[in-house]
Design a protein around this motif. Structure first.
Motif, mmCIF file in Angstrom:
data_model
loop_
_atom_site.group_PDB
_atom_site.id
_atom_site.type_symbol
_atom_site.label_atom_id
_atom_site.label_comp_id
_atom_site.label_asym_id
_atom_site.label_seq_id
_atom_site.Cartn_x
_atom_site.Cartn_y
_atom_site.Cartn_z
ATOM 1 N N ASP A 1 5.169 -2.269 -14.119
ATOM 2 C CA ASP A 1 4.208 -2.458 -13.063
ATOM 3 C C ASP A 1 3.752 -1.327 -11.389
ATOM 4 O O ASP A 1 2.674 -1.660 -10.959
ATOM 5 N N GLU A 2 5.030 -1.441 -11.374
ATOM 6 C CA GLU A 2 5.004 -0.739 -10.506
ATOM 7 C C GLU A 2 4.099 0.696 -9.800
ATOM 8 O O GLU A 2 3.916 0.897 -8.863
ATOM 9 N N LYS A 3 3.972 1.100 -11.228
ATOM 10 C CA LYS A 3 2.939 2.333 -11.002
ATOM 11 C C LYS A 3 1.575 2.375 -11.063
ATOM 12 O O LYS A 3 1.177 2.771 -10.621
ATOM 13 N N ARG A 4 1.589 0.810 -11.264
ATOM 14 C CA ARG A 4 -0.023 0.318 -11.317
ATOM 15 C C ARG A 4 -0.810 0.409 -10.171
ATOM 16 O O ARG A 4 0.206 0.814 -8.349
ATOM 17 N N LEU A 5 -1.645 0.992 -10.234
ATOM 18 C CA LEU A 5 -2.355 0.969 -8.723
ATOM 19 C C LEU A 5 -3.602 0.072 -8.507
ATOM 20 O O LEU A 5 -4.337 -0.194 -7.510
ATOM 21 N N ASP A 6 -4.128 -0.986 -9.169
ATOM 22 C CA ASP A 6 -4.616 -1.764 -9.428
ATOM 23 C C ASP A 6 -4.818 -2.993 -9.228
ATOM 24 O O ASP A 6 -4.858 -4.280 -9.357
ATOM 25 N N ASP A 7 -3.267 -3.398 -8.659
ATOM 26 C CA ASP A 7 -2.515 -4.930 -8.446
ATOM 27 C C ASP A 7 -2.608 -4.972 -6.911
ATOM 28 O O ASP A 7 -1.070 -5.542 -6.994
ATOM 29 N N ILE A 8 -3.182 -4.619 -6.879
ATOM 30 C CA ILE A 8 -2.829 -4.606 -4.561
ATOM 31 C C ILE A 8 -2.838 -6.540 -4.116
ATOM 32 O O ILE A 8 -4.666 -7.184 -4.547
ATOM 33 N N PRO A 9 -2.274 -7.385 -4.221
ATOM 34 C CA PRO A 9 -2.986 -8.374 -4.092
ATOM 35 C C PRO A 9 -3.544 -8.449 -2.514
ATOM 36 O O PRO A 9 -4.191 -7.588 -2.458
ATOM 37 N N PRO A 10 -4.782 -9.670 -2.856
ATOM 38 C CA PRO A 10 -6.286 -9.200 -1.531
ATOM 39 C C PRO A 10 -5.351 -9.720 -0.503
ATOM 40 O O PRO A 10 -6.350 -9.076 0.634
ATOM 41 N N TYR A 11 -4.329 -10.279 0.166
ATOM 42 C CA TYR A 11 -4.148 -9.629 1.569
ATOM 43 C C TYR A 11 -3.367 -8.330 1.709
ATOM 44 O O TYR A 11 -4.026 -7.767 2.623
ATOM 45 N N ASP A 12 -2.848 -7.959 1.089
ATOM 46 C CA ASP A 12 -2.838 -6.583 0.969
ATOM 47 C C ASP A 12 -3.280 -6.027 1.127
ATOM 48 O O ASP A 12 -3.376 -4.808 2.113
ATOM 49 N N ARG A 13 -4.734 -6.252 0.084
ATOM 50 C CA ARG A 13 -5.956 -5.463 0.475
ATOM 51 C C ARG A 13 -5.985 -5.527 1.643
ATOM 52 O O ARG A 13 -7.072 -4.571 2.362
ATOM 53 N N ASP A 14 -6.763 -6.050 2.277
ATOM 54 C CA ASP A 14 -7.432 -6.541 3.293
ATOM 55 C C ASP A 14 -6.630 -6.240 4.797
ATOM 56 O O ASP A 14 -7.164 -5.252 5.204
ATOM 57 N N PHE A 15 -5.577 -6.738 4.404
ATOM 58 C CA PHE A 15 -4.265 -5.807 5.631
ATOM 59 C C PHE A 15 -4.490 -3.998 5.921
ATOM 60 O O PHE A 15 -4.134 -3.281 6.901
ATOM 61 N N CYS A 16 -4.909 -3.721 4.602
ATOM 62 C CA CYS A 16 -5.118 -2.100 4.700
ATOM 63 C C CYS A 16 -6.345 -1.592 4.458
ATOM 64 O O CYS A 16 -6.734 0.156 4.698
ATOM 65 N N LYS A 17 -7.194 -2.841 4.725
ATOM 66 C CA LYS A 17 -8.305 -1.745 4.979
ATOM 67 C C LYS A 17 -8.516 -1.695 6.626
ATOM 68 O O LYS A 17 -8.916 -1.595 7.801
ATOM 69 N N VAL A 18 -8.224 -0.443 7.300
ATOM 70 C CA VAL A 18 -8.560 -0.058 8.633
ATOM 71 C C VAL A 18 -8.671 1.440 8.695
ATOM 72 O O VAL A 18 -8.261 1.783 6.858
ATOM 73 N N ASP A 19 -8.416 1.918 9.433
ATOM 74 C CA ASP A 19 -8.709 3.175 9.156
ATOM 75 C C ASP A 19 -8.077 4.604 9.571
ATOM 76 O O ASP A 19 -6.901 3.869 9.184
ATOM 77 N N GLN A 20 -8.564 4.788 8.577
ATOM 78 C CA GLN A 20 -7.291 6.682 8.282
ATOM 79 C C GLN A 20 -5.838 6.783 9.219
ATOM 80 O O GLN A 20 -4.758 6.972 8.779
#
Length: 162
Positions: free
Chosen positions: A74-93
Motif C-alpha cells: 500500500d506504500e505506493k498508493r495515492l488514494d489512501d490518505i486519511p481524512p486528518y492528513d488530507r485536511d492537514f495538506c490542504k494548504v497553499d503550494q
C-alpha cells in the motif's frame, strides 16, 4: 514525561514532549548525541510557522496512531490518505513544499509520504502543460527539443488502452 526545546530558524522556541519530538529521526538522533539539555535544539532549516504545523501533525499522530500494516504494497498508493492528513495538506503550494522540505530534513517519514502523495495527486492525469501551469514552471525547451523528448519517452505515455 520530559520536555525538549526546539528552536526554529527564526529563533522561536517550542517546548514539546520528548516522545513526540522523537517522531523525527533527526531530532531523536540529536537528543541521543547531545543527551538531555535545557538548551534548545536548533533547527536552522525550519521556520516557526512550518515547525508549528509539523508539531501539530506529530501531536495528532502520537495521540491517534495509524494502524501499521505489515505489507509494503500500500506504500505506493495515492488514494489512501486519511481524512486528518488530507485536511492537514490542504494548504497553499508554498506551505506544502515547505512541509515536504521540513519532513525530509526532520526525517518524519509518514509526513513526507503524505505531503508527497498530495503533490502526486495534484499532477496525476495532467499533461506537462497543465503541470507547468499548476506549479508555475517555465517551459525552456524549444519546440524541437520538446518533440525529441516526446519521441524518446513515447513508451511511458498513457494511451488509455487499459
Amino acid at each position: 514525561m520530559s520536555l525538549v526545546k526546539l528552536e526554529s530558524s527564526d529563533e522561536k522556541v517550542f517546548e514539546i514532549e520528548k516522545e513526540i519530538a522523537c517522531m523525527s529521526v533527526t531530532i531523536k538522533n540529536m537528543i541521543d548525541d547531545i543527551g538531555e539539555s535545557d538548551s534548545p535544539i536548533p533547527l536552522p532549516n525550519v521556520t516557526s510557522t512550518i515547525l508549528e504545523k509539523v508539531l501539530d501533525y506529530c501531536r495528532h499522530h502520537h495521540q491517534h496512531p495509524s494502524p501499521q500494516g505489515d505489507d509494503k504494497k500500500d506504500e505506493k498508493r495515492l488514494d489512501d490518505i486519511p481524512p486528518y492528513d488530507r485536511d492537514f495538506c490542504k494548504v497553499d503550494q508554498p506551505t506544502l513544499f515547505e512541509l515536504i522540505l521540513a519532513a525530509n530534513y526532520l526525517d518524519i517519514k509518514p509526513l513526507l509520504d503524505v505531503t508527497c502523495k498530495t503533490v502526486a495527486n495534484m499532477i496525476r492525469g495532467k499533461t506537462p502543460e497543465e503541470i507547468r501551469k499548476i506549479f508555475n514552471i517555465k517551459n525552456d525547451f524549444t519546440p524541437e527539443e520538446e518533440e525529441q523528448i516526446r519521441k524518446e519517452n513515447e513508451w511511458c505515455e498513457d494511451k488509455g488502452g487499459n
